[in-house]
Design a protein around this motif. Structure first.
Motif, PDB file in Angstrom:
ATOM      1  N   PHE A 576       0.770  -1.348  -0.055  1.00 49.94           N
ATOM      2  CA  PHE A 576      -0.025  -0.123   0.048  1.00 49.94           C
ATOM      3  C   PHE A 576       0.928   1.282  -0.070  1.00 49.94           C
ATOM      4  O   PHE A 576       1.735   1.489   0.763  1.00 49.94           O
ATOM      5  N   GLN A 577       0.512   2.149  -0.898  1.00 48.26           N
ATOM      6  CA  GLN A 577       1.212   3.444  -1.015  1.00 48.26           C
ATOM      7  C   GLN A 577       0.567   4.543   0.136  1.00 48.26           C
ATOM      8  O   GLN A 577      -0.411   5.083  -0.056  1.00 48.26           O
ATOM      9  N   GLY A 578       1.609   4.431   1.115  1.00 46.78           N
ATOM     10  CA  GLY A 578       1.400   5.436   2.112  1.00 46.78           C
ATOM     11  C   GLY A 578       2.139   6.592   2.334  1.00 46.78           C
ATOM     12  O   GLY A 578       3.283   6.636   1.893  1.00 46.78           O
ATOM     13  N   GLN A 579       1.665   7.756   2.924  1.00 41.16           N
ATOM     14  CA  GLN A 579       2.483   9.056   3.330  1.00 41.16           C
ATOM     15  C   GLN A 579       2.955   9.066   4.567  1.00 41.16           C
ATOM     16  O   GLN A 579       2.120   8.836   5.243  1.00 41.16           O
ATOM     17  N   THR A 580       3.949   9.747   4.785  1.00 45.36           N
ATOM     18  CA  THR A 580       4.378   9.845   6.092  1.00 45.36           C
ATOM     19  C   THR A 580       5.547  10.996   6.151  1.00 45.36           C
ATOM     20  O   THR A 580       5.672  11.375   4.975  1.00 45.36           O
ATOM     21  N   THR A 581       5.652  11.622   7.381  1.00 47.86           N
ATOM     22  CA  THR A 581       6.602  12.709   7.578  1.00 47.86           C
ATOM     23  C   THR A 581       8.026  12.299   7.975  1.00 47.86           C
ATOM     24  O   THR A 581       7.863  11.377   9.091  1.00 47.86           O
ATOM     25  N   VAL A 582       8.909  12.678   7.360  1.00 45.29           N
ATOM     26  CA  VAL A 582      10.268  12.577   7.939  1.00 45.29           C
ATOM     27  C   VAL A 582      10.770  13.792   8.269  1.00 45.29           C
ATOM     28  O   VAL A 582      10.840  14.823   7.598  1.00 45.29           O
ATOM     29  N   VAL A 583      11.331  13.862   9.398  1.00 43.23           N
ATOM     30  CA  VAL A 583      11.846  15.041  10.080  1.00 43.23           C
ATOM     31  C   VAL A 583      13.302  14.729  10.506  1.00 43.23           C
ATOM     32  O   VAL A 583      13.544  13.782  11.183  1.00 43.23           O
ATOM     33  N   ASP A 584      14.314  15.643  10.047  1.00 42.46           N
ATOM     34  CA  ASP A 584      15.628  15.720  10.691  1.00 42.46           C
ATOM     35  C   ASP A 584      15.759  15.549  12.191  1.00 42.46           C
ATOM     36  O   ASP A 584      15.237  16.725  12.709  1.00 42.46           O
ATOM     37  N   PRO A 585      16.136  14.586  12.854  1.00 45.23           N
ATOM     38  CA  PRO A 585      16.238  14.577  14.445  1.00 45.23           C
ATOM     39  C   PRO A 585      16.769  15.863  15.001  1.00 45.23           C
ATOM     40  O   PRO A 585      16.598  16.221  16.055  1.00 45.23           O
ATOM     41  N   ASN A 586      17.709  16.500  14.364  1.00 47.71           N
ATOM     42  CA  ASN A 586      18.551  17.514  14.998  1.00 47.71           C
ATOM     43  C   ASN A 586      18.197  18.831  14.359  1.00 47.71           C
ATOM     44  O   ASN A 586      18.648  19.988  14.858  1.00 47.71           O
ATOM     45  N   ASN A 587      17.373  18.908  13.218  1.00 52.13           N
ATOM     46  CA  ASN A 587      16.828  20.147  12.509  1.00 52.13           C
ATOM     47  C   ASN A 587      15.399  20.044  12.221  1.00 52.13           C
ATOM     48  O   ASN A 587      15.148  19.525  11.003  1.00 52.13           O
ATOM     49  N   PRO A 588      14.548  20.421  13.008  1.00 54.15           N
ATOM     50  CA  PRO A 588      13.100  20.329  12.521  1.00 54.15           C
ATOM     51  C   PRO A 588      12.620  20.972  11.465  1.00 54.15           C
ATOM     52  O   PRO A 588      11.538  20.708  10.733  1.00 54.15           O
ATOM     53  N   ALA A 589      13.510  21.900  10.929  1.00 53.02           N
ATOM     54  CA  ALA A 589      13.157  22.783   9.710  1.00 53.02           C
ATOM     55  C   ALA A 589      13.295  21.760   8.520  1.00 53.02           C
ATOM     56  O   ALA A 589      12.631  21.920   7.575  1.00 53.02           O
ATOM     57  N   VAL A 590      14.203  20.805   8.518  1.00 57.20           N
ATOM     58  CA  VAL A 590      14.358  19.728   7.251  1.00 57.20           C
ATOM     59  C   VAL A 590      13.306  18.910   7.650  1.00 57.20           C
ATOM     60  O   VAL A 590      13.227  17.805   8.241  1.00 57.20           O
ATOM     61  N   ARG A 591      12.299  18.965   6.902  1.00 57.41           N
ATOM     62  CA  ARG A 591      10.969  18.075   7.056  1.00 57.41           C
ATOM     63  C   ARG A 591      10.185  17.835   5.765  1.00 57.41           C
ATOM     64  O   ARG A 591      10.042  18.907   4.901  1.00 57.41           O
TER      65      ARG A 591
END
Length: 796
Positions: A576-591
């Motif tokens: 199944f093609q699902g969407q999720t969010t990936v955030v840099d653990p040390n920089n929440p701006a890179v999301r």
């Protein structure tokens, strides 16, 4: 509110439910009966009772009386159908649908308008262009995989919209104008003109608008208002009894002032940079904004709004070959151009105020079908070609609290092979398919056996390229008040080819006249895509497949005063093609929002649709769906390093086979996003003569949906259950020359939001001491408050 919930649930199962607005006939001059419903769920006209599928039908009169603001609100009339407005969402059937902002993705629920598959991923926050479609004859909701006849992007089902065709030999016209709360105004007109004895022309036009309802206290203006306008022209030509040509052209424009903007729901630890810690809640508090579940205000300095233009043309040539065979050639082309601005940082600061996206999308499709009957065999054989090209250009920029707000330059966390700093993705999808289906009728037509098969060959490719932008540079190349331009990297390219065989087998038996039972086994498929995320290379996402089992009963009872359908089903999806969010653990701006393959999911349940003509004047209708859904396994980013974790602490131990060595959280066992377990709607229509030659009408509808997750396995993202009550009262002459109505949507003023998610730039640092707190935001709904209005309809 539980007593209200269970009372309404009881009514939904005992008040004789259904979604179609039936016409009435007189049997023997005494008994009022529900007229037979004709659908095209199997690409040919059939009685609803003869289709071995679970189908909900919403008639044009029902849509008119419900006074819905858009086609996407069909969810209020068809149980089990939901709509996700967030971040690349769309329709869901039986809890399954695609959520993806990627231009190479397609929906699991196919939208088909007048035989043309709408394959383009309309990912604008303004919503899909078809949402303002008017002049509708009926809508058919086909539940479960429909890959045999409708193709690769129908693994969860189909929403088929049939608009009104031109009528030969008749001058017809109608017009509607309405005015409601928040200066909501809708004006529409249709005219039908005969062109001799063999042709007719039909023209429809509309303008819809409404003021915004979310207050921007930085600018003093309201956001999330909209203006939609468009026209649809149709030409029908029947030069002989055997030939028909049907041409359709349309133009739709949609402008809004920030549909999809989010408001702060709860406060997090903010975002830390060299210029200090920026906490969105603290910044907007200076303008009197308080975070909360019912917050409808914010303070945004960046531009916010969407404009979408859609043009389409299609043609359908039908020719009767004789001997029960009909040949159909269906050609379609449409294009969408979108310009979108949507601020990200939720504050009046320049942290991340530039978020510009331009989309240019083109689609061509060609279908050839041979339909016919040979003895006791009904057959369909055909081929299908599809090609789309989607180009997106985007720029995200701000100070990221790393340079002063007054700086002449902006920074970006642009991804891919970037110089600085406009990113572009150019995607092409090409598909070729061959299909066939046959129904063998036995035992004096009481037994029907249907078999179908489809072969599909898909290829998707994506190029990621980049361009320079003045006074914008990557964080790593910022030097004081200037930008250092890095060297050009190579263009990234990725492609994937897949072929698939899907099909269906059904057995249907007529127990007694007008009462059928059926069993269906079907498989479905949705093509692959290419995914991309900030700071990550392009990667392939595998095709999605599904296996579905369904049994059901359809019947007309009590001299056709009652028509009921019930279905039980079980579906299992792989990849199944699902969407999720990936955030840099040390920089929440890179999301980034990324689309990947979940290991699988399953859904099962029950659907019931019933319509009952209680008296000649009173029709009762409604529907109920029980659809528990569950991820089998779905690897998502760990979130147990915060004070308010989205996932269970200590369970970030899952290693996905797709990312060996990376610890993640397994969402297996959690329900799908935007998938309520229970939904139902009930309604009534009452109409009777008054004052001699006039008709008085009244209708009520109540739609209820269970709570839903809007983020995978994140209990902080659950939207509570809610119900919406609609009402309409009308008066006019019995010949239909005019009708005046008073209407209300959400009459009980029930507040709800369409989504809850983690606020960008409001998560502190993962694993900090003390632990950071993640902030959450709401996506408000324009229908979350009472709307009351009046409407005038005229026919000539």
């Amino acid at each position: 509110m539980n007593h209200k919930r269970y009372l309404l649930a009881l009514l939904s199962t005992t008040s004789l439910l259904g979604v179609a607005s039936p016409a009435l006939t007189q049997a023997g001059g005494e008994t009022t009966a529900v007229e037979e419903l004709i659908v095209t769920a199997q690409r040919r006209e059939q009685s609803l009772l003869d289709v071995p599928l679970s189908v909900a039908v919403v008639g044009g009169d029902t849509l008119r009386d419900a006074n819905l603001a858009s086609v996407t609100e069909l969810t209020q009339l068809a149980a089990g159908l939901t709509y996700n407005t967030n971040f690349g969402g769309g329709f869901l059937i039986r809890g399954v649908g695609t959520q993806s902002v990627l231009i190479s993705s397609e929906q699991s629920v196919s939208i088909v308008i007048d035989d043309i598959v709408q394959g383009l991923p309309e990912i604008s926050f303004a919503g899909p262009s078809y949402q303002a479609l008017t002049d509708i004859e009926r809508v058919e909701v086909l539940r479960g995989p429909q890959g045999t006849l409708f193709g690769k992007n129908s693994s969860a089902g189909v929403v088929q919209i049939i608009t009104k065709k031109p009528s030969l030999g008749e001058y017809l016209g109608d017009a509607t104008v309405s005015y409601a709360t928040d200066n909501e105004m809708r004006v529409g007109a249709n005219v039908n003109i005969p062109l001799g004895e063999t042709a007719a022309f039909r023209l429809s036009g509309f303008v819809n608008r409404r003021d915004g309802f979310v207050e921007n206290r930085f600018t003093g203006k309201d956001l999330s208002g909209y203006t939609m306008r468009g026209w649809r022209a149709k030409l029908l030509w029947k030069p002989t009894d055997r030939a028909e040509l049907y041409l359709v052209g349309a133009h739709i424009e949609n402008e809004d002032s920030g549909n999809g903007i989010w408001t702060l729901r709860s406060c997090g630890s903010g975002f830390s940079g060299t210029q200090g810690v920026i906490v969105p809640c603290n910044e907007v508090a200076k303008y009197g904004v308080t975070a909360g579940p019912k917050n409808l205000a914010g303070a945004w300095d960046g531009p916010t709004g969407v404009k979408t233009v859609n043009d389409s043309v299609s043609g359908r040539l039908t020719y009767d070959l004789g001997g029960g065979a009909v040949l159909k050639a269906i050609t379609g082309y449409y294009e969408i151009d979108t310009n979108e601005d949507l601020e990200v940082d939720s504050s009046p600061r320049r942290i991340l105020s530039t978020n510009v996206t331009q989309l240019r999308q083109r689609q061509f499709s060609q279908e050839l079908r041979l339909e016919g009957t040979y003895g006791n065999l009904d057959y369909t054989v055909g081929g299908f070609y599809y090609k789309s090209r989607n180009l997106t250009i985007g720029l995200q920029a701000g100070t990221f609290a790393l340079i002063p707000d007054s700086s002449p330059i902006s920074l970006t966390t642009a991804f891919g092979p970037v110089r600085c700093c406009i990113s572009a993705q150019d995607s092409t999808t090409e598909s070729l398919a061959a299909f066939s289906q046959g129904t063998l009728r036995l035992l004096d037509d009481r037994l029907s056996i249907t078999g179908g098969i489809r072969y599909t060959d898909d290829k998707v490719s994506l190029d990621s390229i980049a361009y320079d932008a003045g006074n914008v540079c990557q964080v790593a190349f910022a030097l004081g008040g200037a930008c250092k331009v890095p060297g050009m990297n190579e263009v990234a390219t990725r492609s994937k080819s897949v072929d698939d065989v899907s099909g269906r087998v059904s057995v249907q038996y007529e127990v007694v006249p007008d009462v059928n039972v059926y069993a269906t086994y079907s498989t479905g498929y949705k093509g692959p895509l290419i995914s991309y995320a900030r700071g990550q290379p392009l990667f392939e996402v595998d095709a999605e497949t599904v296996t579905n089992y369904e049994v059901g009963l359809k019947g007309a009872f009590f001299d056709r005063r009652l028509v009921a359908t019930v279905a039980l089903f079980r579906s299992r999806y792989s990849n199944f093609q699902g969407q999720t969010t990936v955030v840099d653990p040390n920089n929440p701006a890179v999301r980034s929002l990324i689309t990947t393959n979940a290991g699988g999911l399953k859904t099962k349940g029950l659907e019931a649709d019933v319509v009952f003509q209680a008296t000649p004047e009173l029709t009762l209708r409604g529907a109920y769906a029980y659809v528990p859904t569950e991820y089998i396994d779905f690897a998502i980013q760990c979130n147990d390093r915060y004070a308010n974790p989205a996932t269970v602490p200590g369970q970030c131990t899952y290693i996905s086979p797709r990312a060996p060595g990376v610890l993640q959280f397994n969402a297996g066992g959690y329900p799908l996003v935007f998938a309520p377990k229970h939904t139902f709607n009930v309604g009534l229509n009452y109409e009777r003569p008054v004052l001699g030659e006039y008709l008085f009408g009244a209708s009520l509808t109540y739609n209820w949906r269970d709570e839903t997750y809007t983020g995978a396995a994140d209990p902080n993202s659950i939207v509570p259950s809610y119900g919406l009550l609609g009402a309409n009262v009308s008066f006019g002459p019995d010949d239909g020359r005019w009708r005046v109505s008073g209407f209300a949507r959400n009459l009980l003023d029930e507040y709800f939001v369409t989504g809850i998610f983690k606020t960008p730039l409001d998560a502190g640092t993962a694993g900090s001491t003390p632990l950071s707190t993640v902030g959450y935001s709401n996506i408000p709904s324009i229908e979350s408050s009472r709307t009351v209005g009046v409407k005038l309809e005229v026919n000539f």
